[in-house]
Motif scaffolding. Structure first.
Motif, PDB file in Angstrom:
ATOM      1  N   ASP A 143       0.921  -1.301  -0.113  1.00  0.00           N
ATOM      2  CA  ASP A 143       0.086  -0.180  -0.051  1.00  0.00           C
ATOM      3  C   ASP A 143       0.867   1.266  -0.086  1.00  0.00           C
ATOM      4  N   VAL A 144       0.227   2.133  -0.650  1.00  0.00           N
ATOM      5  CA  VAL A 144       0.881   3.558  -0.597  1.00  0.00           C
ATOM      6  C   VAL A 144      -0.262   4.559  -0.366  1.00  0.00           C
ATOM      7  N   PHE A 145      -0.204   5.339   0.772  1.00  0.00           N
ATOM      8  CA  PHE A 145      -1.307   6.416   1.043  1.00  0.00           C
ATOM      9  C   PHE A 145      -0.970   7.712   0.567  1.00  0.00           C
ATOM     10  N   THR A 181       2.046  14.265   1.073  1.00  0.00           N
ATOM     11  CA  THR A 181       2.661  13.316   1.625  1.00  0.00           C
ATOM     12  C   THR A 181       2.341  11.694   1.076  1.00  0.00           C
ATOM     13  N   LEU A 182       3.352  11.028   0.838  1.00  0.00           N
ATOM     14  CA  LEU A 182       3.189   9.572   0.300  1.00  0.00           C
ATOM     15  C   LEU A 182       3.633   8.920   1.592  1.00  0.00           C
ATOM     16  N   VAL A 183       2.856   7.815   2.119  1.00  0.00           N
ATOM     17  CA  VAL A 183       3.204   6.976   3.221  1.00  0.00           C
ATOM     18  C   VAL A 183       3.052   5.569   2.560  1.00  0.00           C
ATOM     19  N   SER A 184       4.277   4.833   2.500  1.00  0.00           N
ATOM     20  CA  SER A 184       4.442   3.507   1.935  1.00  0.00           C
ATOM     21  C   SER A 184       4.845   2.518   3.002  1.00  0.00           C
ATOM     22  N   THR A 185       4.103   1.259   2.957  1.00  0.00           N
ATOM     23  CA  THR A 185       4.543   0.182   3.871  1.00  0.00           C
ATOM     24  C   THR A 185       5.971  -0.390   3.429  1.00  0.00           C
ATOM     25  N   TYR A 229       7.348   2.028   7.789  1.00  0.00           N
ATOM     26  CA  TYR A 229       6.871   3.047   6.740  1.00  0.00           C
ATOM     27  C   TYR A 229       7.987   3.713   6.244  1.00  0.00           C
ATOM     28  N   ALA A 230       7.942   3.955   4.917  1.00  0.00           N
ATOM     29  CA  ALA A 230       8.681   4.943   4.102  1.00  0.00           C
ATOM     30  C   ALA A 230       7.713   6.342   3.740  1.00  0.00           C
ATOM     31  N   VAL A 231       8.119   7.332   4.414  1.00  0.00           N
ATOM     32  CA  VAL A 231       7.217   8.695   4.004  1.00  0.00           C
ATOM     33  C   VAL A 231       8.288   9.931   3.446  1.00  0.00           C
ATOM     34  N   SER A 232       7.550  10.349   2.291  1.00  0.00           N
ATOM     35  CA  SER A 232       8.062  11.408   1.619  1.00  0.00           C
ATOM     36  C   SER A 232       7.105  12.559   1.626  1.00  0.00           C
ATOM     37  N   ARG A 233       7.442  13.852   1.647  1.00  0.00           N
ATOM     38  CA  ARG A 233       6.546  15.038   1.613  1.00  0.00           C
ATOM     39  C   ARG A 233       7.292  15.936   0.802  1.00  0.00           C
ATOM     40  N   ALA A 234       6.328  16.625  -0.087  1.00  0.00           N
ATOM     41  CA  ALA A 234       7.110  17.470  -1.124  1.00  0.00           C
ATOM     42  C   ALA A 234       5.934  18.680  -1.214  1.00  0.00           C
ATOM     43  N   VAL A 275      10.004   3.445  -2.811  1.00  0.00           N
ATOM     44  CA  VAL A 275      10.358   2.169  -2.995  1.00  0.00           C
ATOM     45  C   VAL A 275      12.032   1.841  -2.811  1.00  0.00           C
ATOM     46  N   ARG A 276      12.581   2.921  -2.972  1.00  0.00           N
ATOM     47  CA  ARG A 276      14.059   2.735  -2.707  1.00  0.00           C
ATOM     48  C   ARG A 276      14.325   2.265  -1.074  1.00  0.00           C
TER      49      ARG A 276
END
Length: 542
Positions: A94-96, A112-116, A126-131, A199-200
């Motif tokens: 999942d990616v929220f 913000t994307l929050v990925s499992t 969780y990997a989190v990126s905010r832009a 993903v990385r």
């Protein structure tokens, strides 16, 4: 939290200091690499040039484990976004996506994307990126309308929804976003860069699990505990007491009425409590800031007055409590407009909290910095382009050093857009980009200089400005003089601190940013330093 990610204190103690340091650095390297992937993969100049983005890793229970050294206002508010996602029963793959300021976001342009992270089909984090996306719809290009009175005017509002569901892209969400923004191809490209960054992270965590096994998961707890203990030790060395300060915001974009922000900071042993009782009720305009933004500013200050070398993670937040009156400008109720709260109110929260602590830690608190992000947005209503930038200014003089010139201060540390990139990407021509002589406050140590950026708009467009410190100067400290206030001009005529103006091709826009306050009695400034200021053109005349 799943059982695999849970450790006992005995298991934590089994990680020797050398191994823990190696694992901590590896985790921070993953977060940093996420940022590199995002910046290199982005399309918009705001992300690929200015680096207006942040990345971090969280454990399975939603605690931040490691972050890249990116944007303070992003990072301190990220945990609220992860908390919201945890309520949605996430599953591997999942990616929220979320930007709703009332449910995990900060302001609508920050997506913000929050990925499992589940390299072995079990969520371990969780990997989190905010832009900051240069346009997310709303009533004006750039999605930062200075006169907004409801969040509906500020753009597309996304609660936490699945952008990717179990590994399958949710095309309906992509279609919804594209239909509601002015630059859909740019938005799509930047979102792909965020997904690639996340993903990385999963790839790298998978590799670390293969290398270290369950020890890596034990380290999640151990690095958080390590940071908590170090922050508590730093706080315990500060003088106990309650310290107070107040400051203002210069109107909310609807009226010019001053908006007070008050704080009482209590240090009690190894804990610190920050109470904003007395702060103004939420306002009609867009300077309302979600609670997550206020907390983020406080966390930044605590980091600044303790030891910035402490690994930044959830442990740094545990000794800190933040109290805000419900329904105030720092915890507004929907549908309040909030886009300026993230960029401008966050700066004032930082300023007032630092000012309160000046009595407790005078050797660590600088004079007032520029206290604004100087938001400049230029775009056309057809969606051909949207330019967004925050412009640097003066850093306040420090107890033993001059302030820095022309830098981002406080809650942001983005870069500038290079002139070459700006003129290539947009119908804009940079006429002047220079330091403002004599804008730094005089003192034993001089405040940093503000900047002037002058741009000619080569097509019909809408210019929006969200700025502060145009009436109230950045304060000097310990006898130092105040820094210069900022100024906004359109074709040489002053415009308000918060304004939106439709302009014709050939119009010139100038933003003159504030300087930093001075530190100490000006009579005590080293004569050699004064001569150097004159020789370097930092003063008009002395």
């Amino acid at each position: 939290m799943n059982d695999e990610a849970t450790t006992s204190s005995d298991e934590q103690e089994a990680i020797d200091p050398v191994t823990l340091e190696i694992l901590r650095n590896q985790l921070e390297s993953v977060a940093t690499e996420m940022g590199h992937v995002l910046i290199r993969g982005a399309y918009s100049p705001n992300i690929k040039e200015r680096q207006d983005c942040s990345t971090a890793l969280f454990d399975a229970s939603g605690r931040m484990v490691a972050q890249a050294e990116h944007i303070p206002v992003h990072l301190g508010a990220m945990p609220d976004a992860v908390d919201i996602v945890l309520q949605k029963d996430p599953k591997p793959g999942d990616v929220f996506i979320v930007n709703d300021p009332f449910a995990g976001g900060t302001h609508l342009p920050d997506i913000t994307l929050v990925s499992t992270i589940a390299p072995n089909d079990e969520i371990v984090g969780y990997a989190v990126s905010r832009a900051h996306h240069a346009d997310v719809g709303g009533s004006s290009p750039g999605s930062m309308p200075p006169g907004a009175q409801e969040i509906y005017e500020e753009g597309l509002r996304l609660p936490a929804v699945r952008l990717v569901d179990g590994g399958e892209p949710n095309e309906a969400v992509h279609d919804l976003i594209r239909a509601n923004v002015r630059t859909p191809d740019e938005r799509e490209a930047d979102l792909r860069a965020q997904r690639a960054a996340n993903v990385r992270a999963e790839e790298r965590i998978g590799e670390l699990l293969e290398e270290h096994g369950a020890t890596l998961l034990d380290a999640f707890d151990a690095v958080i505990e390590y940071s908590r203990e170090r922050v508590e030790a730093e706080l315990d060395g500060l003088p106990d007491g309650t310290y107070r300060a107040q400051d203002i915001l210069e109107g909310d974009g609807v009226t010019d009425t001053d908006i007070p922000i008050e704080v009482a900071v209590t240090i009690d042993g190894a804990s610190i409590a920050v109470d904003f009782d007395g702060t103004a009720d939420q306002v009609a305009g867009n300077l309302n800031a979600p609670l997550s933004v206020a907390k983020s500013a406080v966390y930044f200050v605590v980091r600044a007055i303790t030891d910035p070398e402490i690994p930044p993670n959830h442990g740094c937040y545990e000794p800190v409590s933040v109290s805000v009156p419900e329904g105030s400008i720092l915890d507004p109720k929907p549908p309040a407009a909030v886009v300026g709260g993230n960029v401008e109110t966050s700066q004032r929260v930082m300023d007032v909290t630092l000012a309160a602590l000046a009595e407790a830690v005078p050797d660590k608190v600088p004079a007032g910095g520029q206290g604004t992000m100087n938001n400049l947005i230029i775009g056309d209503r057809t969606g051909d382009f949207t330019y967004y930038e925050t412009i640097g200014g003066g850093f306040g003089a420090r107890p033993e050093k001059d302030g820095m010139d022309g830098v981002q201060v406080g809650m942001t540390n983005t870069l500038n857009t290079p002139v070459e990139a700006m003129e290539t990407e947009y119908p804009l021509r940079v006429e002047r980009y220079a330091l403002r002589p004599s804008s730094g406050g005089d003192g034993r140590y001089r405040g940093g200089l503000g900047l002037e950026r002058t741009v000619t708009v080569e097509t019909d467009a809408t210019v929006s400005l969200l700025t502060e410190r145009r009436r109230t100067a950045p304060a000097g400290i310990d006898g130092g003089e105040d820094g210069a206030t900022g100024e906004n001009l359109v074709d040489g005529e002053p415009v308000p601190a918060k304004a939106s103006v439709d302009v014709e091709a050939g119009t010139t826009v100038s933003v003159r940013t504030p300087g930093g306050g001075g530190h100490g009695d000006p009579a005590e400034r080293d004569p050699a330093a004064r001569e150097r200021d004159r020789r370097d053109g930092k003063v008009d005349d002395e």
